[in-house]
Design a protein around this motif. Structure first.
Motif, PDB file in Angstrom:
ATOM      1  N   ALA A 107      81.047  52.884 137.863  1.00  0.00           N
ATOM      2  CA  ALA A 107      81.440  53.200 139.357  1.00  0.00           C
ATOM      3  C   ALA A 107      81.443  54.901 139.238  1.00  0.00           C
ATOM      4  O   ALA A 107      81.363  55.704 138.448  1.00  0.00           O
ATOM      5  CB  ALA A 107      83.106  53.050 139.726  1.00  0.00           C
ATOM      6  N   TYR A 108      81.487  55.403 140.619  1.00  0.00           N
ATOM      7  CA  TYR A 108      81.828  57.051 140.755  1.00  0.00           C
ATOM      8  C   TYR A 108      82.422  57.052 142.004  1.00  0.00           C
ATOM      9  O   TYR A 108      82.095  56.334 143.007  1.00  0.00           O
ATOM     10  CB  TYR A 108      80.387  57.755 140.554  1.00  0.00           C
ATOM     11  CG  TYR A 108      79.510  57.425 141.591  1.00  0.00           C
ATOM     12  CD1 TYR A 108      79.014  58.583 142.505  1.00  0.00           C
ATOM     13  CD2 TYR A 108      78.496  56.462 141.650  1.00  0.00           C
ATOM     14  CE1 TYR A 108      78.076  58.294 143.416  1.00  0.00           C
ATOM     15  CE2 TYR A 108      77.426  56.014 142.579  1.00  0.00           C
ATOM     16  CZ  TYR A 108      77.284  56.736 143.695  1.00  0.00           C
ATOM     17  OH  TYR A 108      76.515  56.724 144.653  1.00  0.00           O
ATOM     18  N   GLY A 109      82.781  58.401 142.402  1.00  0.00           N
ATOM     19  CA  GLY A 109      83.459  58.778 143.744  1.00  0.00           C
ATOM     20  C   GLY A 109      84.426  59.855 143.426  1.00  0.00           C
ATOM     21  O   GLY A 109      84.360  60.850 142.553  1.00  0.00           O
ATOM     22  N   ARG A 111      88.795  60.648 143.863  1.00  0.00           N
ATOM     23  CA  ARG A 111      90.256  60.024 143.826  1.00  0.00           C
ATOM     24  C   ARG A 111      91.213  61.236 143.647  1.00  0.00           C
ATOM     25  O   ARG A 111      90.940  62.295 143.187  1.00  0.00           O
ATOM     26  CB  ARG A 111      90.305  59.213 142.644  1.00  0.00           C
ATOM     27  CG  ARG A 111      90.413  59.451 141.402  1.00  0.00           C
ATOM     28  CD  ARG A 111      90.530  58.568 140.330  1.00  0.00           C
ATOM     29  NE  ARG A 111      90.886  59.272 138.999  1.00  0.00           N
ATOM     30  CZ  ARG A 111      91.903  59.220 138.357  1.00  0.00           C
ATOM     31  NH1 ARG A 111      93.030  58.935 138.936  1.00  0.00           N
ATOM     32  NH2 ARG A 111      91.958  59.534 137.053  1.00  0.00           N
ATOM     33  N   ALA A 136      91.198  56.644 146.913  1.00  0.00           N
ATOM     34  CA  ALA A 136      89.753  56.711 146.231  1.00  0.00           C
ATOM     35  C   ALA A 136      88.789  56.387 147.096  1.00  0.00           C
ATOM     36  O   ALA A 136      88.869  55.568 147.921  1.00  0.00           O
ATOM     37  CB  ALA A 136      89.799  55.748 144.922  1.00  0.00           C
ATOM     38  N   GLN A 138      85.602  55.175 146.366  1.00  0.00           N
ATOM     39  CA  GLN A 138      84.504  54.793 145.610  1.00  0.00           C
ATOM     40  C   GLN A 138      83.492  54.426 146.232  1.00  0.00           C
ATOM     41  O   GLN A 138      83.406  53.446 147.173  1.00  0.00           O
ATOM     42  CB  GLN A 138      85.267  53.833 144.427  1.00  0.00           C
ATOM     43  CG  GLN A 138      84.387  53.361 143.362  1.00  0.00           C
ATOM     44  CD  GLN A 138      85.393  52.650 142.352  1.00  0.00           C
ATOM     45  OE1 GLN A 138      86.330  53.555 141.560  1.00  0.00           O
ATOM     46  NE2 GLN A 138      85.355  51.686 141.989  1.00  0.00           N
ATOM     47  N   TYR A 214      83.850  48.296 137.129  1.00  0.00           N
ATOM     48  CA  TYR A 214      84.069  48.991 138.366  1.00  0.00           C
ATOM     49  C   TYR A 214      85.261  48.784 138.950  1.00  0.00           C
ATOM     50  O   TYR A 214      85.848  49.755 139.549  1.00  0.00           O
ATOM     51  CB  TYR A 214      83.014  48.093 139.419  1.00  0.00           C
ATOM     52  CG  TYR A 214      82.912  48.813 140.897  1.00  0.00           C
ATOM     53  CD1 TYR A 214      82.048  49.530 141.158  1.00  0.00           C
ATOM     54  CD2 TYR A 214      83.835  48.270 141.748  1.00  0.00           C
ATOM     55  CE1 TYR A 214      82.175  50.260 142.525  1.00  0.00           C
ATOM     56  CE2 TYR A 214      83.905  48.876 143.043  1.00  0.00           C
ATOM     57  CZ  TYR A 214      83.086  49.756 143.358  1.00  0.00           C
ATOM     58  OH  TYR A 214      83.071  50.276 144.646  1.00  0.00           O
TER      59      TYR A 214
END
Length: 899
Positions: A107-109, A111, A136, A138, A214
């Motif tokens: 996962a990435y994003g 937060r 977050a 995400q 994830y």
């Protein structure tokens, strides 16, 4: 040599060819299967270790803070999906093989790193404290979640900035249930240099793979948790949870005091993990954490990039487990492999002996030794190569998913040895042209100086290997792994030296007897060709390997039994730490199937000796029943009268060594949790006791305790085959914990690498027993023509069938008894010699602290069963041969004067 002549030779020796083909095929299959099985167990163990460690430890987490000098516009741009995706591509490209990222779970994003206090009337407050939420954004939420209510959050095409006042979010079903969230609920998050940010919940989602990286790398996004501030009271708890914003709503986090952070998670693909790549995996993780990979990412993504993970610790833990098991596997592999080599060499020797006259005639007629060896090599290769290929194919099909190169190399080595055994044996035997071989009687043969020097060299090497194993352990050097085999070699050489001595004595003793069979049997055994080292070596090596492997399995079983007993205290344990057991529970438990006895105890963990701030576990027991339990379990046995309270003075107590050393033998007062106190005097000291686990405890007569302290809290059950389901059903309403010794024993086989090593040793024991029988069969076949001719000649002279059977049995008995007794003694001696250097703790126990150590234990079955089988077969085959030969027509025609 032409192909037609080779085929003709194979047809002439069809039985021998088929036997060689089977031997090579089975040996090649075993040799190829061994490395593949170890690879499979190693891979499964590594994957199990990574899976059990949970994604929050095994995922490589990369993040960059957004508190630098960049402008707000630049910060907003960095939090949008396109730059995040571009940086993710750089991160995944920096991962070096053999570490393979699971792209779907990575996962990435964006937060918040600081949870934000929020207030809403519908949020629960267990202790009056407001909930704290993590925000977050995400990416790829739609691909990893299933909507259960509402819709996924969206920005509706409007660009989100740090000044945006309202955003949408989703929560998981667990979060919605715990925090009372619904579709349409709104929370107001504190703002930074602006008003609060309103977050409206538009959907409730169910994770498709809640245990995947994830969702589990940041556990708050999946499920909320009760938390408390450091130093606060245990009851001052508050809820923490996560809100999932729309993927392009990341810039809104800049308007909160939550310290926004970009993150990229690299989850390892467990299906791509292989045990033989462990060193490379550790190097790849180190490179991504603080090595060249991290430096390259700081240049390409952000110079403030930080990396953290516990995957390196998980890999190191598995490496430690493997390093403790591999030497034991090497011991098994060397023992069984050496035995296979000996048996293949014996097969070549039997074939060479059967064709001795033919090869001697060819040499006498001028055949060159190289040409003769090449001819034999071609004949053997025509059988061994297809058989080796068949064995390799069988191993590859039965054990898929492992490396092929080691298996091919092992099968190729077996095939080459099978091909070369006959030519080399023939070349050595016929290097000089001879019409007749000099007779080397066993009772009169004198070993040469060259043989004596070779035997002394082997003795020195074996002694060095055994000493090294005892001092340094089984993982020190490669030579140490051959210590069990070298023990068998030395024993074989010693027995060959000693074997003529009793034969000479028997020859003199039987010469004065009046019977015919016994003197003839002893004379025939004494005049046999010198007792070959190879057959005896094969038998002793096989019996030693089987005994050693059986002792390993016995030691593992005993260690797990003892560790489970120490953890439970009996065959089953019913215990409550918050109250007392129902008065009717002991009687109901005694009536359950499989229960033979039930012992009650009153255990408190808050008893405090005088002038001490540390509590000591105190158990009140019935001396008679508890003494029987202690004797049955061998955990600190004692005599019941020594603990019975006589009605006056201090209570006699049984204590652990640490308690007796720290507080003395008394008398001194012990304060109980209810405020009362008792006075005890330590009269017995034991290391262990069933009622209390650990190395600190006090035991007193329960009848002398105050009534509140004498209530039953622990029930210890003994018996075979206790029904776990019935016991748990019986104790269900009491709220007590139920533990069974059988279940605790099963927990110690925690890793597939441990259970796989056990299977390898089981296979080694079975293979050793099989090779022992095969070696004996080859030895019997080698001398079968001589016995058949002898019996035929003696029958023509009037010997009866019964006398013929007794003669062959007595002739075979000295060597059979020697091999059997020598095998048992050698196996027993090898176990006792090598046990100080072999630690089975790693293979036996999931947690080494559960027991001081696991050692080799002599297994009577693995010693006696193969040896007795060898003895019966060694005697039975000549007896069967005598019975069969006496009924052949040619013998019936040749015999004279028998009624």
């Amino acid at each position: 040599m032409t192909t037609s002549s080779t085929v003709a030779r194979l047809r002439a020796f069809a039985g021998t060819s088929v036997a060689l083909a089977l031997l090579v095929a089975v040996t090649a299959a075993l040799a190829a299967a061994c490395p593949r099985a170890v690879d499979r167990y190693d891979d499964a163990g590594l994957r199990r270790a990574v899976e059990q460690a949970q994604p929050d430890r095994t995922t490589v987490r990369l993040q960059t803070p957004l508190s630098g000098p960049e402008s707000i516009e630049a910060a907003e741009a960095a939090l949008r999906p396109a730059p995040l995706a571009a940086a993710r591509a750089e991160v995944l490209a920096a991962v070096r093989a053999p570490l393979v990222p699971d792209r779907a779970q990575s996962a990435y994003g964006v937060r918040t790193t600081v949870n934000l206090k929020v207030s809403a009337p519908w949020l629960p407050r267990p202790a009056g404290l407001p909930a704290q939420l993590m925000l977050a954004a995400q990416q790829d939420l739609a691909a990893h979640a299933r909507l259960t209510a509402g819709r996924l959050p969206s920005t509706h095409g409007e660009p989100v900035t740090a000044a945006t006042a309202r955003v949408e979010a989703a929560v998981t079903t667990d979060t919605a249930r715990a925090l009372h969230a619904r579709v349409g609920s709104v929370v107001h998050v504190p703002g930074w240099a602006r008003g609060p940010l309103a977050v409206r919940i538009t959907g409730i989602v169910a994770p498709r793979d809640p245990e995947g990286a994830y969702w589990s790398t940041l556990p708050l996004l999946r499920a909320p948790a009760l938390s408390r501030l450091p130093g606060s009271a245990p009851t001052d708890v508050f809820w923490t949870g996560g809100l999932l914003l729309a993927p392009d709503a990341g810039p809104a986090l800049l308007g909160t005091p939550g310290h926004s952070q970009r993150y990229w998670h690299v989850a390892p693909d467990t299906a791509a993990l292989h045990g033989h790549d462990l060193d490379g995996l550790e190097s790849a993780v180190a490179a991504l954490e603080s090595g060249p990979g991290a430096q390259a990412l700081r240049t390409a993504v952000d110079e403030r990039l930080e990396t953290e993970t516990s995957l390196d610790e998980v890999l190191a833990s598995h490496a430690q487990l493997r390093s403790g098991i591999q030497p034991l596997l090497l011991l098994a592999a060397v023992g069984t492999g050496s035995l296979a080599v000996i048996v293949l060499a014996m097969a070549g020797g039997v074939a060479a002996d059967r064709r001795r006259a033919e090869l001697a005639l060819l040499r006498a007629r001028g055949a060159a030794l190289p040409g003769l060896a090449a001819r034999l090599l071609a004949e053997t290769a025509a059988v061994a190569v297809p058989s080796g290929a068949l064995g390799l194919a069988a191993a590859l099909l039965v054990l898929p998913g492992a490396r092929t190169a080691p298996a091919v190399a092992a099968a190729l080595a077996v095939t080459l040895l099978a091909c070369a055994a006959l030519p080399l044996r023939a070349a050595v035997a016929h290097r000089a042209v001879r019409l007749h071989d000099a007779r080397a009687d066993l009772a009169t043969a004198r070993p040469s100086r060259r043989r004596t020097v070779a035997e002394l060299t082997v003795l020195v090497i074996a002694t060095g290997a055994v000493v090294a194993l005892r001092r340094q352990g089984s993982g020190s050097t490669g030579l140490v792994a051959a210590a069990p085999v070298l023990t068998g070699v030395v024993a074989a050489l010693l027995l060959v030296r000693l074997h003529p001595l009793p034969l000479r004595a028997l020859s003199g003793a039987t010469a004065r007897t009046r019977g015919l069979v016994l003197p003839l049997a002893v004379a025939h055994a004494a005049r046999a060709p010198g007792f070959a080292v190879l057959p005896l070596l094969a038998l002793l090596t096989a019996l030693t390997t089987a005994a050693f492997g059986g002792s390993v399995l016995a030691g593992v079983t005993a260690a797990r039994d003892q560790a489970a007993l120490l953890a439970v205290g009996a065959d089953a344990r019913v215990e409550t730490t918050t109250g007392t057991l129902p008065p009717s529970l002991p009687d109901r438990a005694r009536r359950l199937p499989g229960v033979r006895g039930a012992t009650e105890a009153s255990v408190t963990y808050e008893a405090r000796p005088q002038q001490s701030t540390q509590p000591v576990p105190l158990a009140g027991i019935d001396p008679d029943a508890y003494a029987r339990l202690a004797h049955r379990t061998a955990l600190g046995p004692f005599d019941a009268p020594d603990l019975k309270h006589r009605g006056d003075g201090p209570l006699p107590a049984l204590a652990s060594p640490s308690v007796a050393e720290e507080y003395g033998t008394g008398p001194y007062a012990v304060q109980l949790p209810d405020g009362t106190s008792i006075t005890v005097r330590i009269t017995l000291v034991r290391d262990r006791t069933p009622a209390v686990t650990g190395d600190a405890f006090l035991l007193v007569d329960r009848a002398a305790l105050p009534r509140p302290a004498a209530r039953t809290t622990t029930l210890l059950l003994t018996g075979d085959g206790i029904d776990a389901h019935a016991l748990r059903a019986t104790a269900k309403d009491s709220g007590a914990a139920v533990r069974l010794r059988a279940e605790e024993r099963g927990r110690h086989a925690d890793s597939p690498l441990q259970s796989g090593a056990e299977r390898v040793y089981g296979a080694a024991v079975a293979a050793s027993a099989g090779y022992a029988l095969l070696a004996l069969l080859l030895t019997v076949l080698r001398t079968a023509p001589e016995r058949r001719a002898l019996l035929a000649r003696l029958r023509t002279m009037g010997m009866t069938r019964a006398q013929g059977r007794r003669l062959l049995i007595l002739t075979a008995l000295p060597q059979a008894f020697l091999a059997t007794a020598g095998g048992v003694l050698t196996g027993w001696a090898a176990i006792h010699l090598l046990s100080p250097g072999v630690d089975l703790t790693t293979i036996a126990l999931a947690s080494p602290s559960a027991l001081e150590g696991a050692v080799l234990r002599t297994d009577p079955l693995s010693l006696a069963v193969p040896a007795l089988t060898v003895l019966l077969l060694a005697v039975g085959v000549p007896a069967a041969q005598a019975w069969w030969t006496s009924r052949r027509g040619s013998v019936r025609e040749l015999r004279l004067g028998d009624d």
